[in-house]
Design a protein around this motif. Structure first.
Motif, short mmCIF file in Angstrom:
data_model
loop_
_atom_site.label_atom_id
_atom_site.label_comp_id
_atom_site.label_asym_id
_atom_site.label_seq_id
_atom_site.Cartn_x
_atom_site.Cartn_y
_atom_site.Cartn_z
N GLY A 97 -10.61 -9.54 -17.26
CA GLY A 97 -11.55 -8.42 -17.28
C GLY A 97 -10.97 -7.18 -17.93
N TRP A 98 -11.47 -6.02 -17.50
CA TRP A 98 -11.07 -4.75 -18.09
C TRP A 98 -9.62 -4.41 -17.73
N ALA A 99 -9.32 -4.44 -16.45
CA ALA A 99 -7.96 -4.19 -15.95
C ALA A 99 -7.80 -4.98 -14.67
N GLU A 100 -6.75 -5.75 -14.57
CA GLU A 100 -6.59 -6.62 -13.41
C GLU A 100 -6.31 -5.80 -12.15
N ALA A 101 -7.13 -6.03 -11.14
CA ALA A 101 -6.95 -5.41 -9.83
C ALA A 101 -6.45 -6.50 -8.88
N PRO A 102 -5.18 -6.50 -8.53
CA PRO A 102 -4.60 -7.61 -7.76
C PRO A 102 -5.34 -7.84 -6.43
N TYR A 103 -5.43 -9.12 -6.08
CA TYR A 103 -6.09 -9.50 -4.83
C TYR A 103 -5.30 -9.00 -3.63
N ARG A 104 -6.02 -8.74 -2.54
CA ARG A 104 -5.41 -8.44 -1.25
C ARG A 104 -5.61 -9.64 -0.33
N ALA A 105 -4.60 -9.95 0.44
CA ALA A 105 -4.61 -11.16 1.26
C ALA A 105 -5.39 -10.94 2.55
N VAL A 106 -6.14 -11.98 2.95
CA VAL A 106 -6.79 -11.97 4.26
C VAL A 106 -5.77 -12.38 5.32
N PRO A 107 -5.95 -11.95 6.57
CA PRO A 107 -7.05 -11.12 7.06
C PRO A 107 -6.94 -9.70 6.53
N SER A 108 -8.09 -9.14 6.17
CA SER A 108 -8.10 -7.81 5.57
C SER A 108 -9.48 -7.20 5.69
N ALA A 109 -9.51 -5.89 5.84
CA ALA A 109 -10.77 -5.17 5.66
C ALA A 109 -11.11 -5.18 4.18
N PRO A 110 -12.38 -5.08 3.81
CA PRO A 110 -12.73 -4.98 2.40
C PRO A 110 -12.00 -3.80 1.76
N PRO A 111 -11.39 -3.98 0.59
CA PRO A 111 -10.61 -2.90 -0.02
C PRO A 111 -11.47 -1.68 -0.33
N GLY A 112 -10.84 -0.51 -0.23
CA GLY A 112 -11.49 0.74 -0.56
C GLY A 112 -10.88 1.36 -1.79
N VAL A 113 -11.27 2.60 -2.07
CA VAL A 113 -10.83 3.26 -3.29
C VAL A 113 -9.31 3.45 -3.32
N ALA A 114 -8.67 3.54 -2.16
CA ALA A 114 -7.22 3.71 -2.12
C ALA A 114 -6.49 2.52 -2.72
N GLN A 115 -7.13 1.34 -2.72
CA GLN A 115 -6.51 0.13 -3.28
C GLN A 115 -7.00 -0.17 -4.70
N ALA A 116 -7.82 0.69 -5.26
CA ALA A 116 -8.41 0.43 -6.57
C ALA A 116 -7.39 0.60 -7.70
N THR A 117 -7.64 -0.11 -8.79
CA THR A 117 -6.84 0.00 -10.01
C THR A 117 -7.55 0.93 -10.99
N ARG A 118 -6.80 1.82 -11.61
CA ARG A 118 -7.39 2.72 -12.59
C ARG A 118 -7.27 2.09 -13.98
N ALA A 119 -8.40 2.04 -14.69
CA ALA A 119 -8.42 1.47 -16.04
C ALA A 119 -8.21 2.58 -17.06
N LEU A 120 -7.44 2.28 -18.08
CA LEU A 120 -7.22 3.23 -19.17
C LEU A 120 -8.48 3.34 -20.03
N THR A 121 -8.80 4.54 -20.46
CA THR A 121 -9.99 4.77 -21.28
C THR A 121 -9.66 5.69 -22.44
N LEU A 122 -10.47 5.60 -23.49
CA LEU A 122 -10.38 6.52 -24.62
C LEU A 122 -11.21 7.77 -24.37
N ASP A 123 -12.36 7.60 -23.72
CA ASP A 123 -13.23 8.73 -23.43
C ASP A 123 -12.66 9.50 -22.24
N PRO A 124 -12.30 10.78 -22.42
CA PRO A 124 -11.66 11.53 -21.34
C PRO A 124 -12.58 11.83 -20.16
N ARG A 125 -13.88 11.56 -20.30
CA ARG A 125 -14.81 11.83 -19.21
C ARG A 125 -14.83 10.72 -18.17
#
Length: 302
Positions: free
Chosen positions: A76-104
């Motif tokens: 995909g765009w940028a790999e966001a590594p899986y989190r192992a169960v048992p786990s709560a559904p991941p939130g923004v703190a576990q998110a991966t930031r994708a690099l972009t050309l558009d600064p917005r």
């Protein structure tokens, strides 16, 4: 569009969906595109997203865009590594930031979940499960997420404890469109034929390959109606799946994500087995899960 605060995105294999969200949490707009992950090279994701939501971005500053689904896969765009169960559904703190050309663009891609024994993965469904928790905070039991790769997730205390994936939907599509059965299945449905085939698939899963060919033979020799053939094909496959997933649904409250189409077929099949089954709207829990995932972000507003 100037009132937009952030954008929620569900990026699947076949489709791209985006919701433009206002400062008060109201949905200002919904956008849909056919530019799913399977249609894009890695360097094409940014352009595909801008085609869909570019006019909702501010002239200056950055817009937070929270993404779930296969945009975070290895291809995909940028790999966001899986989190192992048992786990709560991941939130923004576990998110991966994708690099972009558009600064917005401030792109945050949510990770999926993984299970080591037996090996299994999910991407996107964990966000729908978060949406279920937001809508049903006290739900403990099994969440069934029908689709190309149907997931059965055991959840408790707002965590995913374990899950299993069944490729039933993909097998159905391959048989319907690319096998010899394409000559005998129609586009309609037959409820009675489906129910009978579910029972057969559950009680006698071993001769599935033979029973599938019997659909072709019965159409040639006895005039099996195309709609009945299609319903029986689905019923045999779902029945075999229910036999394999019995440990998940037997004696458990089951919540099916979806209310029409294939989700309704699963509800019918489970109800016939005496399962305690309800449905919940799939789009609502997808967006609800993205909203829940973003809740931990303190500096999300542009």
């Amino acid at each position: 569009m100037s009132a937009a605060s952030w954008i929620a995105v569900d990026w699947g294999l076949s489709n791209l969906r985006a919701w433009v969200i206002g400062a008060d949490g109201d949905i200002l707009d919904k956008r849909v595109s056919g530019q799913g992950v399977n249609t894009l090279a890695r360097d094409a994701f940014e352009a595909a997203l801008l085609d869909l939501i570019g006019d909702a971005l501010p002239e200056t500053g950055r817009m937070t865009i929270l993404v779930c689904g296969n945009a975070g896969a290895r291809e995909g765009w940028a790999e966001a590594p899986y989190r192992a169960v048992p786990s709560a559904p991941p939130g923004v703190a576990q998110a991966t930031r994708a690099l972009t050309l558009d600064p917005r663009l401030d792109i945050r891609i949510l990770p999926g979940l993984k299970q080591m024994k037996p090996p299994d993965v999910m991407r996107g469904e964990e966000t729908q499960i978060a949406g279920v928790f937001a809508a049903r905070p006290n739900f403990d039991g099994v969440i069934c997420l029908p689709g190309t790769h149907t997931k059965w997730a055991q959840v408790s205390a707002r965590e995913v404890v374990s899950f299993r994936t069944f490729m039933t939907g993909e097998i159905f599509a391959l048989l319907e469109k690319r096998s010899v059965l394409r000559h005998v299945v129609g586009d309609g449905w037959d409820d009675a034929a489906f129910a009978e085939a579910v029972g057969e698939g559950m009680s006698r899963p071993a001769p599935l390959a033979s029973n599938l060919f019997s659909l072709r033979a019965e159409a040639l020799l006895a005039g099996l109606a195309p709609d009945a053939a299609r319903a029986r094909l689905s019923g045999l496959l779902i029945g075999m799946e229910l036999a394999g997933a019995r440990a998940y649904w037997l004696g458990q409250p089951v919540l099916i994500v979806g209310e029409v189409g294939i989700a309704q077929a699963y509800r019918t099949a489970l109800a016939a087995q005496g399962a305690m089954v309800e449905t919940i709207d799939a789009e609502a829990v997808t967006l609800g899960g993205l909203v829940a995932a973003r809740a931990g972000m303190k500096d999300a507003a542009p």
